[in-house]
Design a protein around this motif. Structure first.
Motif, PDB file in Angstrom:
ATOM      1  N   THR A  50       1.892   1.653  -8.277  1.00  0.00           N
ATOM      2  CA  THR A  50       1.570   2.950  -8.882  1.00  0.00           C
ATOM      3  C   THR A  50       2.847   3.622  -9.381  1.00  0.00           C
ATOM      4  OG1 THR A  50      -0.189   3.154  -7.233  1.00  0.00           O
ATOM      5  CG2 THR A  50       0.358   5.136  -8.494  1.00  0.00           C
ATOM      6  N   LYS A  56       3.946   1.050  -4.523  1.00  0.00           N
ATOM      7  CA  LYS A  56       4.988   0.462  -5.378  1.00  0.00           C
ATOM      8  C   LYS A  56       4.492   0.254  -6.812  1.00  0.00           C
ATOM      9  CE  LYS A  56       5.437  -3.102  -2.680  1.00  0.00           C
ATOM     10  NZ  LYS A  56       4.480  -2.690  -1.631  1.00  0.00           N
ATOM     11  N   ASP A  71       2.268  14.339  -1.906  1.00  0.00           N
ATOM     12  CA  ASP A  71       1.148  15.255  -2.158  1.00  0.00           C
ATOM     13  C   ASP A  71       0.229  15.337  -0.941  1.00  0.00           C
ATOM     14  OD1 ASP A  71      -1.212  13.028  -3.206  1.00  0.00           O
ATOM     15  OD2 ASP A  71       0.892  12.468  -3.386  1.00  0.00           O
ATOM     16  N   ASN A 131       0.763  -1.252   0.000  1.00  0.00           N
ATOM     17  CA  ASN A 131       0.000   0.000   0.000  1.00  0.00           C
ATOM     18  C   ASN A 131       0.790   1.295   0.000  1.00  0.00           C
ATOM     19  OD1 ASN A 131      -2.659   0.008  -0.421  1.00  0.00           O
ATOM     20  ND2 ASN A 131      -3.205  -0.583   1.658  1.00  0.00           N
TER      21      ASN A 131
END
Ligand code: GDP
Ligand code: MG
Length: 301
Positions: free
Chosen positions: A22, A20, A128, A17
């Motif tokens: 992405t 990785k 972000d 989660n």
């Protein structure tokens, strides 16, 4: 090809989660790695290949650690250990934890990494979602435990800082051969990729019903001569007759759903019309067969 051609492996490690898959997809610009919350679906080790005139990066995605119960798990464990040890560059991916600078679940891996002498990068993903101050605090805390060669705050989702990351990885690579031909984005051909896409959809739709019990084989993959259509025939293998029924579903509904979703992804990959035919067959104990290990991308040592 340039005389100073550089090549090497970049292995991607990190708890589930953190992003990785992405990250890999953003780096390669295509949907290649399987993104899912089922850790074990990240089964094949080579996840993507990026080739330019100057370099080739082979990205290796590591599955978590599992007990070796059958040949499949055994191979997974072997390969994940090997890639941490021998990877030219290890990309340790993490993402901010709520109350800690170091996510508690990262500790074991960090300590193991600190003892390896391969080149290691710290990738702080999902920047972000946090402030610059938090990025600095996390950078310091992780580097206090393990001295990373480089630290990159990134956002895999937004693409922030990925270009710089790519360039930096290559800087650490030695001069080397082009291991895979140009144009190939993953190992062992398009069939492998397409098979993975079908497997991803099947695992997603079947949820827990068929725990890891499927393999996908691509029988044929051909572009039609007179039309912009690619015809693909694929077989989903399962271990039991009862599983076959579940995969096909009521009046074929499940198989149709798998096919529709997989076709959408494959179409995006090729940017061409796809005609996908799916079959379901039973093959007992396929997890212990060498043929299927190879089929799933495992190479015999
Ligand atoms: P993996 O288990 O490490 O492969 O993680 P995935 O790539 O499957 O991503 C897990 C979740 O984190 C998904 O919902 C992603 O959309 C999300 N995610 C990944 N990268 C980022 C990022 O840079 N920023 C944010 N906000 N979310 C991300
Ligand atoms: Mg993943």
């Amino acid at each position: 090809m340039s005389k100073n051609f550089k090549s090497g492996f970049a292995s991607i490690v990190g708890r589930p989660n953190v992003g990785k898959s992405t990250l890999l997809n953003s780096l390669l610009g295509e949907k290649i790695a399987i993104i899912t919350n089922k850790p074990q679906t990240t089964r094949n080790i080579i996840r993507g290949i990026m080739t330019t005139d100057e370099f080739q990066v082979i990205f290796v995605d590591t599955p978590g650690h599992h007990r070796a119960k059958d040949k499949l798990s055994e191979n997974m464990v072997k390969m994940s250990e090997r890639s941490v040890k021998d990877g030219d560059v290890v990309l340790f991916v993490t993402a901010p934890a709520e109350k800690h600078d170091i996510h508690p679940a990262d500790m074991d891996m960090l300590e193991i990494l600190s003892k390896r002498n391969s080149t290691k990068f710290l990738l702080i993903n999902k920047i972000d979602t946090i402030s610059k101050d938090r990025v600095l605090a996390i950078t310091k805390a992780y580097n206090d435990v393990c001295a990373f060669d480089e630290t990159f705050p990134v956002s895999a989702l937004k693409g922030d800082n990925l270009l710089a990351l790519r360039e930096c990885i290559v800087r650490y690579f030695p001069n080397g051969p082009r291991y895979f031909p140009e144009g190939i984005m993953t190992d062992s051909s398009d069939a492998f990729l397409v098979g993975e896409m079908i497997r991803e959809k099947a695992l997603y739709l079947l949820q827990e019903e068929i725990p890891h019990g499927i393999a996908v084989e691509i029988g044929s993959l051909k572009k039609r001569e007179d039309k912009d259509i690619i015809d693909i025939e694929a077989t989903i293998y399962c271990e039991k007759n009862s599983h076959k029924g579940i995969i096909i579903g009521k009046q074929g509904a499940m198989l149709k759903d798998i096919g529709t979703r997989a076709r959408r992804d494959i179409q995006r990959l090729y940017d061409e019309k796809i005609n996908l035919q799916l079959w379901v067959k039973i093959k007992e104990n396929w997890r212990d067969s060498d043929f299927f290990m190879r089929n799933l991308g495992f190479k015999a040592d």
